[in-house]
Design a protein around this motif. Structure first.
Motif, PDB file in Angstrom:
ATOM      1  N   MET A   1       0.833  -1.192   0.000  1.00  0.00           N
ATOM      2  CA  MET A   1       0.000   0.000   0.000  1.00  0.00           C
ATOM      3  C   MET A   1       0.875   1.251   0.000  1.00  0.00           C
ATOM      4  O   MET A   1       1.891   1.309   0.675  1.00  0.00           O
ATOM      5  N   LYS A   2       0.476   2.242  -0.776  1.00  0.00           N
ATOM      6  CA  LYS A   2       1.143   3.551  -0.790  1.00  0.00           C
ATOM      7  C   LYS A   2       0.167   4.587  -0.257  1.00  0.00           C
ATOM      8  O   LYS A   2      -0.988   4.628  -0.681  1.00  0.00           O
ATOM      9  N   ILE A   3       0.648   5.426   0.642  1.00  0.00           N
ATOM     10  CA  ILE A   3      -0.206   6.474   1.188  1.00  0.00           C
ATOM     11  C   ILE A   3       0.493   7.826   1.087  1.00  0.00           C
ATOM     12  O   ILE A   3       1.713   7.918   1.185  1.00  0.00           O
ATOM     13  N   ALA A   4      -0.303   8.868   0.875  1.00  0.00           N
ATOM     14  CA  ALA A   4       0.177  10.243   0.981  1.00  0.00           C
ATOM     15  C   ALA A   4      -0.303  10.793   2.311  1.00  0.00           C
ATOM     16  O   ALA A   4      -1.463  10.583   2.693  1.00  0.00           O
ATOM     17  N   ILE A   5       0.574  11.466   3.017  1.00  0.00           N
ATOM     18  CA  ILE A   5       0.226  12.079   4.300  1.00  0.00           C
ATOM     19  C   ILE A   5       0.467  13.578   4.184  1.00  0.00           C
ATOM     20  O   ILE A   5       1.584  14.013   3.875  1.00  0.00           O
ATOM     21  N   ILE A   6      -0.566  14.355   4.438  1.00  0.00           N
ATOM     22  CA  ILE A   6      -0.468  15.812   4.377  1.00  0.00           C
ATOM     23  C   ILE A   6      -0.697  16.359   5.785  1.00  0.00           C
ATOM     24  O   ILE A   6      -1.837  16.383   6.263  1.00  0.00           O
ATOM     25  N   PRO A   7       0.360  16.766   6.491  1.00  0.00           N
ATOM     26  CA  PRO A   7       0.186  17.346   7.824  1.00  0.00           C
ATOM     27  C   PRO A   7      -0.398  18.756   7.702  1.00  0.00           C
ATOM     28  O   PRO A   7       0.074  19.557   6.897  1.00  0.00           O
ATOM     29  N   ALA A   8      -1.428  19.047   8.497  1.00  0.00           N
ATOM     30  CA  ALA A   8      -2.073  20.363   8.382  1.00  0.00           C
ATOM     31  C   ALA A   8      -2.760  20.723   9.703  1.00  0.00           C
ATOM     32  O   ALA A   8      -3.980  20.589   9.829  1.00  0.00           O
ATOM     33  N   ARG A   9      -1.990  21.173  10.650  1.00  0.00           N
ATOM     34  CA  ARG A   9      -2.607  21.559  11.919  1.00  0.00           C
ATOM     35  C   ARG A   9      -3.266  22.931  11.787  1.00  0.00           C
ATOM     36  O   ARG A   9      -2.978  23.696  10.859  1.00  0.00           O
ATOM     37  N   GLY A  10      -4.139  23.243  12.731  1.00  0.00           N
ATOM     38  CA  GLY A  10      -4.922  24.459  12.616  1.00  0.00           C
ATOM     39  C   GLY A  10      -4.331  25.680  13.293  1.00  0.00           C
ATOM     40  O   GLY A  10      -4.876  26.766  13.178  1.00  0.00           O
ATOM     41  N   GLY A  11      -3.198  25.528  13.975  1.00  0.00           N
ATOM     42  CA  GLY A  11      -2.708  26.620  14.813  1.00  0.00           C
ATOM     43  C   GLY A  11      -1.634  27.494  14.217  1.00  0.00           C
ATOM     44  O   GLY A  11      -0.732  27.917  14.938  1.00  0.00           O
ATOM     45  N   SER A  12      -1.670  27.764  12.928  1.00  0.00           N
ATOM     46  CA  SER A  12      -0.655  28.615  12.313  1.00  0.00           C
ATOM     47  C   SER A  12      -0.707  30.016  12.913  1.00  0.00           C
ATOM     48  O   SER A  12      -1.772  30.614  13.038  1.00  0.00           O
ATOM     49  N   LYS A  13       0.467  30.553  13.267  1.00  0.00           N
ATOM     50  CA  LYS A  13       0.521  31.854  13.935  1.00  0.00           C
ATOM     51  C   LYS A  13       0.962  32.978  13.004  1.00  0.00           C
ATOM     52  O   LYS A  13       0.369  34.059  12.986  1.00  0.00           O
ATOM     53  N   ARG A  14       2.029  32.751  12.226  1.00  0.00           N
ATOM     54  CA  ARG A  14       2.533  33.836  11.379  1.00  0.00           C
ATOM     55  C   ARG A  14       1.565  34.186  10.263  1.00  0.00           C
ATOM     56  O   ARG A  14       1.397  35.355   9.895  1.00  0.00           O
ATOM     57  N   ILE A  15       0.911  33.170   9.684  1.00  0.00           N
ATOM     58  CA  ILE A  15      -0.124  33.392   8.672  1.00  0.00           C
ATOM     59  C   ILE A  15      -1.373  32.666   9.158  1.00  0.00           C
ATOM     60  O   ILE A  15      -1.462  31.446   9.040  1.00  0.00           O
TER      61      ILE A  15
END
Length: 228
Positions: A1-15
């Motif tokens: 199996m091949k998976i793509a993982i996209i990390p995307a937390r909600g707490g961005s501060k600078r933008i």
């Protein structure tokens, strides 16, 4: 199996809301998701997030969000590798064996399905554990300068003061777009910047770190110029 993982937390501060802010007409994370889906490489395109708004947008563009990222993996101290490994282990425990993983950044609007496919082929052909995107420095790093405490100009490598640029080894840096690897290499914590990796070269006009408003504006201009 091949998976793509996209990390995307909600707490961005600078933008604020960086991962879902509109970039040239659509949420920036959508461009990474669409490239992964278009490549037809992956059994699952997974967004790892702690934010319900990001999760909803990610699903609307074709990704899955099978879990909400734990709070202890969603602060400023959580590394990308820890987040990736958490997702790999979740998939192993709940879906099945994972052979290859591509960590794809949410703010990589220049990434393409073709680059993902070619870099995966390169990983297999080279027989390495990792393959990640790089781009060349615009000028020779051997002739780089710095300022001392008194404001005087000095060279990092003064032995190259008289060297011609064409005689110096070309240098590259991480393009910050994607990182292919064998799942066991990620889980072991193997070092990526090593002889265990090969690099996929991306042209400089398709690379832009996005950490500030100025970065964002420049990236949009580069993107629009490339679309003409």
């Amino acid at each position: 199996m091949k998976i793509a993982i996209i990390p995307a937390r909600g707490g961005s501060k600078r933008i604020p809301k960086k991962n879902i802010r509109h970039f040239c007409g659509k949420p920036i994370i959508a461009r990474s998701i669409e490239a992964a889906v278009e490549s037809e490489l992956f059994d699952h395109v997974i967004v790892s997030t702690d934010c319900f708004e990001i999760a909803e947008i990610a699903r609307s563009y074709g990704a899955t969000t099978p879990f909400m990222r734990p709070a202890e993996l969603s602060d400023d101290m959580a590394t990308t590798r820890v987040v990736v490994n958490h997702t790999i282990n979740w998939v192993i425990d709940n879906v099945g064996k994972v052979d290859h993983v591509c960590c794809l950044y949410a703010t990589a609007p220049f990434v393409t399905a073709e680059a993902l496919k070619l870099s995966f082929d390169q990983l297999l052909n080279m027989g390495t554990d990792f393959c990640f995107s790089v781009t060349s420095f615009a000028s020779a790093i051997q002739r780089a300068l710095y300022m001392d405490d008194f404001g005087h100009v000095k060279m990092f490598a003064p032995e190259h003061r008289q060297s011609r640029s064409q005689d110096l080894i070309e240098a590259y840096h991480d393009a910050g777009q994607f990182y292919w690897g064998k799942s066991e290499a990620f889980l072991r914590g193997d070092i990526m910047y090593s002889e265990k990796a090969t690099s996929y070269i991306v042209p400089r006009y398709q690379v832009q770190d996005i950490d500030t408003e100025e970065d964002w504006l420049l990236a949009e201009r580069l993107f629009l110029a490339g679309s003409m």
